[in-house]
Every structure is written in structure tokens, then in C-alpha cells.
Design a protein around this motif. Structure first.
Motif, PDB file in Angstrom:
ATOM      1  N   UNK A  12       0.836  -1.206   0.000  1.00 42.75           N
ATOM      2  CA  UNK A  12       0.000   0.000   0.000  1.00 42.75           C
ATOM      3  C   UNK A  12       0.873   1.259   0.000  1.00 42.75           C
ATOM      4  N   UNK A  13       1.943   1.248   0.791  1.00 40.59           N
ATOM      5  CA  UNK A  13       2.844   2.405   0.815  1.00 40.59           C
ATOM      6  C   UNK A  13       3.543   2.587  -0.533  1.00 40.59           C
ATOM      7  N   UNK A  14       3.879   1.467  -1.162  1.00 38.35           N
ATOM      8  CA  UNK A  14       4.550   1.554  -2.466  1.00 38.35           C
ATOM      9  C   UNK A  14       3.629   2.203  -3.497  1.00 38.35           C
ATOM     10  N   UNK A  15       2.357   1.816  -3.473  1.00 35.67           N
ATOM     11  CA  UNK A  15       1.397   2.431  -4.399  1.00 35.67           C
ATOM     12  C   UNK A  15       1.287   3.925  -4.160  1.00 35.67           C
ATOM     13  N   UNK A  16       1.305   4.338  -2.893  1.00 32.53           N
ATOM     14  CA  UNK A  16       1.225   5.777  -2.584  1.00 32.53           C
ATOM     15  C   UNK A  16       2.459   6.513  -3.092  1.00 32.53           C
ATOM     16  N   UNK A  17       3.619   5.913  -2.936  1.00 31.64           N
ATOM     17  CA  UNK A  17       4.867   6.558  -3.379  1.00 31.64           C
ATOM     18  C   UNK A  17       4.883   6.704  -4.900  1.00 31.64           C
ATOM     19  N   UNK A  18       4.422   5.674  -5.588  1.00 29.40           N
ATOM     20  CA  UNK A  18       4.407   5.710  -7.055  1.00 29.40           C
ATOM     21  C   UNK A  18       3.411   6.771  -7.533  1.00 29.40           C
ATOM     22  N   UNK A  19       2.227   6.806  -6.914  1.00 32.56           N
ATOM     23  CA  UNK A  19       1.194   7.774  -7.306  1.00 32.56           C
ATOM     24  C   UNK A  19       1.647   9.212  -7.053  1.00 32.56           C
ATOM     25  N   UNK A  20       2.501   9.375  -6.060  1.00 30.12           N
ATOM     26  CA  UNK A  20       3.032  10.701  -5.727  1.00 30.12           C
ATOM     27  C   UNK A  20       3.955  11.219  -6.829  1.00 30.12           C
ATOM     28  N   UNK A  21       4.484  10.308  -7.635  1.00 31.66           N
ATOM     29  CA  UNK A  21       5.457  10.701  -8.654  1.00 31.66           C
ATOM     30  C   UNK A  21       6.883  10.705  -8.133  1.00 31.66           C
TER      31      UNK A  21
END
Ligand SMILES: O=P(O)(O)OC[C@@H](O)[C@@H](O)c1c[nH]c2ccccc12
Length: 260
Positions: A170-179
Motif C-alpha cells: 500500500x505504501x509503495x502504491x502511494x509513493x508511485x502515485x506521488x510521482x
């Protein structure tokens, strides 16, 4: 309360004490005199592994690690061994670090320097850049999405390169979405404090290949580096193994430029 929550609570107390002594406007004014930021990304994107070598005295999981009387001298050895960047733990209560350590290290080396801390407020990013930091760590687990986005944007306005740290899917998805262009996978579980060396291999496929992937924690030597490079890492962040190594320069050299 989780270990992370406890650490952050202490960090907030220390931060308010510093802010009472040096108001935000004064830190901002100090930016005018600071050396411009150094960009680590070209080295990170080049072929072969890059090493971020860490100045770390102790940790919540291991307690005392090393007597580091002169962080600048240790950092100079790291740089001589080919470190692409130096990480300086600046958290005081659990890790025994300080911004003075960071200032001393920044003055002693030509490579970029990372402020490794638990950053929850803009003030800490200002302090980091005013002390000379070129990179700052943002730990996704410590921030809700609004805070993560605001701090990420502010850090970049200051010219800092941001290392965005993740521990799970879940944290990885947030980091990727952040750019985020630089994403660190920390193999240390924040609840149990145990290192799981399968974490990088599990999460790396969720990170697009145009981002730079960093493997963090529990790395002991070139054989670990080779494995993480094969799993997609361009950069490894190493603390304990290097501060305990009688030859930190040779230690960094052995982990630099490793290919799969
Ligand atoms: O000493 P090690 O196992 O080589 O780990 C270094 C680094 O990954 C670790 O210090 C770290 C990674 N993320 C952090 C966040 C806060 C404090 C410390 C850390």
C-alpha cells in the motif's frame, strides 16, 4: 503505540524546542548563505550499484552500534571508497545523531548528503537545507497522504532530492502515485523491527522502471548487493555493516559498481 509513533512523538517535542529557539523565518533567511544542492540522480542512474553510506551510532533495534567521534572523518572514508551519497541520521533520542553531524559531514565531502530523520513538518525540511542537506527522507508510514504530498512538494521547492521510503504494497502504491523519482524499500518491519530480505523483491515489481529503486537495511556485503541489483535496485543504503567495518572505505568500494 507503534515504535514509529513513539519515535515521531519524541521528534515532535525536539522539533518544537528547536523552533522555539530559532524561528522559521530565521532558518529561511539562512538559506541565502547555504551551498546550492548537489544532485545525486545522475550517479544513481549510471550503470552499476551506487552506495548511500550511512553515519549511524545506534538504533532502536540494535542499541549501540559504533562510537563515531568524528562523523566527518567517517564520511571522508566513505567518499574515498566511492560512495554516491552519505546518509546522516540526525534523530537524537533513538539514533544519537544531530544536525551538527550533518553540517560536519557536508563540509568534509563533495558528494550529496541525505538528512535521515523522521520528517513530519516543513520546518525540518528548511532546517535540512539550511544545514546543507541535498536529500531528505520522507517515510510514507509516518505521513497521511496530504502531509506526504505537501512535504514532497515543499522539499522539491527547496531543491532537495526526496527519498520516499516504503515498507509494504500500500505504501509503495502511494509513493508511485506521488510521482516520487527515488523510492527506498526498507526491509525493516516497523512493528517487529525485524529485517525481511524478501521485501525488496516483493515490492520492486510494483515500482515502474523509470524510478530509481533503493534497497535499504540489513545489507552486509557485495553478495547482498548483487542480489538486490538483480531484483532491480540501482542504489543500496547501508549503515550497520559499514559503521562496524574496520575499513569503511574498502567496505563501500566492495559494494559500489556491482552488477547482477
Ligand atoms: O543499518 P542498516 O541495517 O544497514 O540500515 C540502514 C538504513 O536502511 C536504516 O538506518 C534506515 C532505513 N530507513 C530508516 C528510517 C529511519 C531510521 C533509520 C532507517
Amino acid at each position: 503505540m507503534s515504535v514509529l509513533d513513539e519515535i515521531v512523538a519524541g521528534v515532535r517535542l525536539d522539533l518544537e524546542a528547536r523552533r522555539a529557539g530559532v524561528p522559521e523565518a530565521d532558518v529561511r533567511a539562512a538559506l541565502a548563505d547555504v551551498d546550492p544542492p548537489r544532485d545525486p540522480m545522475p550517479h544513481f542512474r549510471a550503470a552499476g550499484s551506487s552506495v548511500i553510506a550511512e553515519v549511524k551510532r545506534r538504533s532502536p533495534s540494535k542499541g549501540h552500534l559504533a562510537e563515531i567521534a568524528d562523523p566527518a572523518e567517517l564520511a571522508a572514508h566513505y567518499a574515498a571508497g566511492g560512495a554516491a551519497a552519505i546518509s546522516v541520521l540526525t534523530e537524537q533520542r533513538r539514533f544519537g545523531g544531530s544536525l551538527d553531524d550533518l553540517r560536519a559531514v557536508r563540509a568534509a565531502v563533495d558528494v550529496p548528503v541525505l538528512r535521515k530523520d523522521f520528517i513530519v513538518e516543513e520546518y525540518q525540511l528548511l532546517e535540512a537545507r539550511a544545514a546543507g542537506a541535498d536529500l531528505a527522507l520522507l517515510i510514507v508510514a509516518a505521513l497521511d497522504d496530504d502531509r506526504l504530498r505537501a512535504l514532497h512538494e515543499y522539499a522539491r521547492e527547496l531543491g532537495l532530492t526526496v527519498l520516499v521510503e516504503v515498507h509494504d504494497e500500500a505504501e509503495t502504491e502511494r509513493a508511485v502515485a506521488l510521482g516520487a523519482e527515488l523510492i527506498g524499500v526498507n526491509a525493516r518491519n516497523l512493528k517487529t523491527l525485524a529485517v525481511d530480505d524478501a521485501t525488496f523483491g516483493r515490492l520492486a515489481p510494483l515500482i515502474p522502471d523509470d524510478r530509481v529503486k533503493v534497497a535499504e537495511s540489513g545489507i552486509t556485503g557485495p553478495q547482498d548487493v548483487r542480489r538486490f541489483v538483480a531484483e532491480g535496485a540501482r542504489v543500496v543504503l547501508v549503515g550497520e555493516a559499514l559503521v562496524k567495518d574496520g575499513d569503511p572505505e574498502g567496505g563501500v568500494r566492495s559494494m559500489t559498481g556491482v552488477t547482477a
